[in-house]
Design an enzyme around this catalytic site. Structure first.
Site, PDB file in Angstrom:
ATOM      1  N   GLY A  22      35.290  33.989  45.729  1.00  0.00           N
ATOM      2  CA  GLY A  22      35.280  34.841  47.110  1.00  0.00           C
ATOM      3  C   GLY A  22      36.649  34.924  47.585  1.00  0.00           C
ATOM      4  N   SER A  23      37.672  35.207  46.750  1.00  0.00           N
ATOM      5  CA  SER A  23      39.072  35.563  47.343  1.00  0.00           C
ATOM      6  C   SER A  23      39.174  36.988  47.930  1.00  0.00           C
ATOM      7  CB  SER A  23      40.024  35.547  46.196  1.00  0.00           C
ATOM      8  OG  SER A  23      39.825  36.536  45.262  1.00  0.00           O
ATOM      9  N   MET A  53      27.582  39.782  41.161  1.00  0.00           N
ATOM     10  CA  MET A  53      27.547  39.907  39.404  1.00  0.00           C
ATOM     11  C   MET A  53      26.369  40.410  39.090  1.00  0.00           C
ATOM     12  SD  MET A  53      30.677  39.272  38.970  1.00  0.00           S
ATOM     13  CE  MET A  53      30.376  39.149  36.941  1.00  0.00           C
ATOM     14  N   HIS A  73      36.072  47.349  42.625  1.00  0.00           N
ATOM     15  CA  HIS A  73      36.181  46.989  40.865  1.00  0.00           C
ATOM     16  C   HIS A  73      37.770  47.256  40.364  1.00  0.00           C
ATOM     17  CE1 HIS A  73      34.741  47.316  37.171  1.00  0.00           C
ATOM     18  NE2 HIS A  73      35.299  48.335  36.908  1.00  0.00           N
TER      19      HIS A  73
END
Length: 208
Positions: free
Chosen positions: A17-18, A95, A114
């Site tokens: 979760g960065s 994901m 992305h």
């Protein structure tokens, strides 16, 4: 551009979760252009959920079903978004592939980041793909989400030079730093500036 009221945002995340942290920090400074309302994860152990709780943001784990690469039934996820009156969904290391009904319900209202300069290196391990191909410049892309993998109209991109002395790990570190700068800025622009689609191109600015 959305309505004059502040947009209600939800984040989908599967892991650390960065990128969510970068979004939440921008929101806390009033720099995101919307309010982060909830984080939804397919992984109950995702650290993104703990990050959400630390920010006072609701953390949810709707059911995923039997499949590893997609949600068996997207209806519980869509219901959770509708119950919280979510305007825009932000994917941050999520994901699983999404399909209808989520993509239909949030057409042009779902963004993803992305780690490549799309359309180069879509899919998994994009940084590794770029590294193994020996590119001299790579980067990250924020795009609208469509059914095709990493193929929606591009909202913003940032370049990252591949240095002669780079390792894959050092490249990954600079890529993540670039993502953390790009995603909040791209979300703010998407939420606060008018745009239109010209074929595959997303163009900011009022139509002439």
């Amino acid at each position: 551009m959305l309505s004059a009221r502040s947009a209600r945002l939800a984040v989908f995340a599967s892991g650390n979760g960065s990128n969510f942290e970068a979004l939440a920090s921008a929101a806390s400074r009033g720099e995101l252009g919307g309010d982060l309302v909830a984080v939804l994860s397919d992984n109950p152990q995702a650290f993104a959920l703990e990050r959400a709780r630390l920010h006072g943001i609701e953390a949810l784990t709707p059911p995923t079903g039997r499949f590893r690469s997609r949600l068996e039934d997207e209806t519980p996820w869509l219901d959770a978004l509708r119950e919280r009156r979510i305007d825009v969904v932000l994917l941050a290391g999520f994901m699983r592939r999404l399909h209808a009904p989520l993509l239909d319900a949030f057409a042009r209202r779902m963004l993803n980041i992305h780690p490549s300069l799309l359309p180069a290196f879509p899919g998994l391990d994009a940084i590794g793909q770029a590294w193994r191909h020996g590119v001299r410049v790579t980067g990250c892309t924020v795009h609208l989400v469509e059914d095709a993998l990493d193929a929606g109209p591009i909202v913003a991109q940032a370049t990252v030079e591949v240095r002669e002395d780079d390792t894959q790990e050092s490249l990954e570190a600079r890529m993540h730093a670039a993502e953390h700068r790009l995603y909040p800025a791209a979300v703010r622009r998407y939420l606060t500036e008018p745009f239109r689609l010209d074929g595959r191109r997303l163009v900011f600015g009022a139509e002439e």
